[in-house]
Design a protein around this motif. Structure first.
Motif, PDB file in Angstrom:
ATOM      1  N   GLN A 174       0.684  -1.226  -0.004  1.00  0.00           N
ATOM      2  CA  GLN A 174      -0.108   0.000  -0.001  1.00  0.00           C
ATOM      3  C   GLN A 174       0.946   1.230   0.045  1.00  0.00           C
ATOM      4  N   LYS A 175       1.797   1.241   0.751  1.00  0.00           N
ATOM      5  CA  LYS A 175       2.638   2.477   0.769  1.00  0.00           C
ATOM      6  C   LYS A 175       3.312   2.442  -0.535  1.00  0.00           C
ATOM      7  N   GLU A 176       3.770   1.553  -1.114  1.00  0.00           N
ATOM      8  CA  GLU A 176       4.559   1.716  -2.516  1.00  0.00           C
ATOM      9  C   GLU A 176       3.460   2.279  -3.649  1.00  0.00           C
ATOM     10  N   THR A 177       2.348   1.968  -3.327  1.00  0.00           N
ATOM     11  CA  THR A 177       1.196   2.261  -4.298  1.00  0.00           C
ATOM     12  C   THR A 177       1.039   3.690  -4.142  1.00  0.00           C
ATOM     13  N   PHE A 178       0.803   3.956  -2.993  1.00  0.00           N
ATOM     14  CA  PHE A 178       0.845   5.314  -2.656  1.00  0.00           C
ATOM     15  C   PHE A 178       1.846   6.318  -3.311  1.00  0.00           C
ATOM     16  N   MET A 179       2.971   5.932  -3.076  1.00  0.00           N
ATOM     17  CA  MET A 179       4.156   6.616  -3.509  1.00  0.00           C
ATOM     18  C   MET A 179       4.018   6.747  -5.121  1.00  0.00           C
ATOM     19  N   LYS A 180       3.709   5.690  -5.809  1.00  0.00           N
ATOM     20  CA  LYS A 180       3.617   5.446  -7.210  1.00  0.00           C
ATOM     21  C   LYS A 180       2.444   6.687  -7.580  1.00  0.00           C
ATOM     22  N   PHE A 181       1.432   6.671  -6.768  1.00  0.00           N
ATOM     23  CA  PHE A 181       0.205   7.384  -7.198  1.00  0.00           C
ATOM     24  C   PHE A 181       0.916   9.137  -6.926  1.00  0.00           C
ATOM     25  N   TYR A 182       1.440   9.207  -5.774  1.00  0.00           N
ATOM     26  CA  TYR A 182       1.998  10.512  -5.616  1.00  0.00           C
ATOM     27  C   TYR A 182       2.911  10.929  -6.617  1.00  0.00           C
ATOM     28  N   GLU A 183       3.805  10.374  -6.817  1.00  0.00           N
ATOM     29  CA  GLU A 183       4.971  10.819  -7.816  1.00  0.00           C
ATOM     30  C   GLU A 183       4.281  10.988  -9.173  1.00  0.00           C
ATOM     31  N   ASN A 184       3.339  10.310  -9.421  1.00  0.00           N
ATOM     32  CA  ASN A 184       2.573  10.315 -10.909  1.00  0.00           C
ATOM     33  C   ASN A 184       1.390  11.229 -10.873  1.00  0.00           C
ATOM     34  N   ILE A 185       0.993  11.931  -9.767  1.00  0.00           N
ATOM     35  CA  ILE A 185      -0.150  12.389  -9.621  1.00  0.00           C
ATOM     36  C   ILE A 185      -0.582  13.466 -10.875  1.00  0.00           C
ATOM     37  N   ASN A 186       0.193  13.906 -11.422  1.00  0.00           N
ATOM     38  CA  ASN A 186      -0.166  14.986 -12.537  1.00  0.00           C
ATOM     39  C   ASN A 186      -0.476  14.294 -13.630  1.00  0.00           C
ATOM     40  N   GLU A 187       0.282  13.222 -14.105  1.00  0.00           N
ATOM     41  CA  GLU A 187      -0.218  12.131 -15.139  1.00  0.00           C
ATOM     42  C   GLU A 187      -1.694  11.353 -14.839  1.00  0.00           C
ATOM     43  N   LEU A 188      -1.647  10.932 -13.599  1.00  0.00           N
ATOM     44  CA  LEU A 188      -3.096  10.350 -13.049  1.00  0.00           C
ATOM     45  C   LEU A 188      -4.089  11.261 -13.176  1.00  0.00           C
ATOM     46  N   SER A 189      -4.017  12.510 -12.990  1.00  0.00           N
ATOM     47  CA  SER A 189      -5.051  13.490 -12.920  1.00  0.00           C
ATOM     48  C   SER A 189      -5.572  13.480 -14.431  1.00  0.00           C
ATOM     49  N   ASN A 190      -4.504  13.974 -15.330  1.00  0.00           N
ATOM     50  CA  ASN A 190      -4.641  14.042 -16.712  1.00  0.00           C
ATOM     51  C   ASN A 190      -5.453  12.937 -17.501  1.00  0.00           C
ATOM     52  N   SER A 191      -4.829  11.672 -17.151  1.00  0.00           N
ATOM     53  CA  SER A 191      -5.443  10.570 -17.805  1.00  0.00           C
ATOM     54  C   SER A 191      -6.945  10.323 -17.037  1.00  0.00           C
ATOM     55  N   SER A 192      -7.294  10.628 -15.815  1.00  0.00           N
ATOM     56  CA  SER A 192      -8.262  10.180 -14.944  1.00  0.00           C
ATOM     57  C   SER A 192      -9.334  11.426 -15.531  1.00  0.00           C
ATOM     58  N   SER A 193      -8.978  12.477 -15.793  1.00  0.00           N
ATOM     59  CA  SER A 193     -10.022  13.696 -16.468  1.00  0.00           C
ATOM     60  C   SER A 193     -10.479  13.097 -17.824  1.00  0.00           C
ATOM     61  N   ASN A 194      -9.438  12.658 -18.793  1.00  0.00           N
ATOM     62  CA  ASN A 194      -9.701  12.069 -20.204  1.00  0.00           C
ATOM     63  C   ASN A 194     -10.903  11.001 -20.065  1.00  0.00           C
ATOM     64  N   GLN A 195     -10.635  10.088 -19.067  1.00  0.00           N
ATOM     65  CA  GLN A 195     -11.483   8.914 -19.047  1.00  0.00           C
ATOM     66  C   GLN A 195     -12.802   9.111 -18.600  1.00  0.00           C
ATOM     67  N   LEU A 196     -12.893  10.504 -17.687  1.00  0.00           N
ATOM     68  CA  LEU A 196     -14.264  10.683 -17.157  1.00  0.00           C
ATOM     69  C   LEU A 196     -14.781  11.646 -17.893  1.00  0.00           C
ATOM     70  N   ASN A 197     -14.331  12.415 -18.737  1.00  0.00           N
ATOM     71  CA  ASN A 197     -14.950  13.307 -19.865  1.00  0.00           C
ATOM     72  C   ASN A 197     -15.726  12.237 -20.835  1.00  0.00           C
ATOM     73  N   ASP A 198     -14.787  11.258 -21.184  1.00  0.00           N
ATOM     74  CA  ASP A 198     -15.487  10.359 -22.010  1.00  0.00           C
ATOM     75  C   ASP A 198     -16.559   9.376 -21.435  1.00  0.00           C
ATOM     76  N   TYR A 199     -16.564   9.130 -20.049  1.00  0.00           N
ATOM     77  CA  TYR A 199     -17.788   8.615 -19.577  1.00  0.00           C
ATOM     78  C   TYR A 199     -18.786   9.552 -19.446  1.00  0.00           C
ATOM     79  N   ILE A 200     -18.656  10.838 -19.064  1.00  0.00           N
ATOM     80  CA  ILE A 200     -19.602  11.815 -19.158  1.00  0.00           C
ATOM     81  C   ILE A 200     -20.535  11.797 -20.358  1.00  0.00           C
ATOM     82  N   LYS A 201     -19.766  11.998 -21.408  1.00  0.00           N
ATOM     83  CA  LYS A 201     -20.201  12.236 -22.760  1.00  0.00           C
ATOM     84  C   LYS A 201     -20.965  11.004 -23.175  1.00  0.00           C
ATOM     85  N   LYS A 202     -20.657   9.571 -22.857  1.00  0.00           N
ATOM     86  CA  LYS A 202     -21.352   8.363 -23.204  1.00  0.00           C
ATOM     87  C   LYS A 202     -22.509   8.099 -22.376  1.00  0.00           C
ATOM     88  N   TYR A 203     -22.203   8.398 -21.095  1.00  0.00           N
ATOM     89  CA  TYR A 203     -23.357   7.810 -19.982  1.00  0.00           C
ATOM     90  C   TYR A 203     -24.001   8.801 -19.167  1.00  0.00           C
TER      91      TYR A 203
END
Length: 132
Positions: free
Chosen positions: A48-77
């Motif tokens: 869990q600690k390693e996963t958190f660190m991976k999340f935290y170190e890549n937060i900008n990339e995850l935010s951008n990817s999540s935004s793209n995925q969420l925008n697609d979800y909103i448009k579709k559903y």
């Protein structure tokens, strides 16, 4: 950077919880990180600690990817003119004992159920009752 220097003052509430302000979805969010642990005597595991660190170190990339995925979800559903900026609030980030990481969001189009975005190990989006 180390886990203990990023997250401080944990409390137990069906998992180890830490409050932190992060920038996600292009805005500041006061979120609660929850590390799955049952019972209270169980500590946050190394995975869990390693996963958190991976999340935290890549937060900008995850935010951008999540935004793209969420925008697609909103448009579709989702009917209507909903946007992440105006209709989505990130409230909690759940890190399960196996490292699965899920963003729990409040959304205006489903106030009762909210929305989950699984970001690790792969992306998936749906109502919270599907994931929890």
């Amino acid at each position: 950077m180390e886990f203990d220097s990023i997250l401080k003052e944990p409390f137990y509430n069906f998992g180890w919880c830490y409050s932190k302000t992060i920038n996600f979805f292009g805005k500041e969010n006061n979120v609660q990180f929850v590390f799955e642990a049952y019972p209270e005597s169980e500590k946050i595991n190394t995975f869990q600690k390693e996963t958190f660190m991976k999340f935290y170190e890549n937060i900008n990339e995850l935010s951008n990817s999540s935004s793209n995925q969420l925008n697609d979800y909103i448009k579709k559903y989702v009917d209507g003119n909903y946007t992440i900026a105006n209709n989505v609030i990130l409230k909690e980030i759940l890190i399960k004992s196996d490292g699965e990481t899920i963003l729990l969001c409040e959304v205006d189009w489903d106030i009762e159920n909210g929305l989950c975005i699984k970001v690790m190990p792969e992306y998936d989006i749906g109502p919270q009752d599907v994931f929890l």
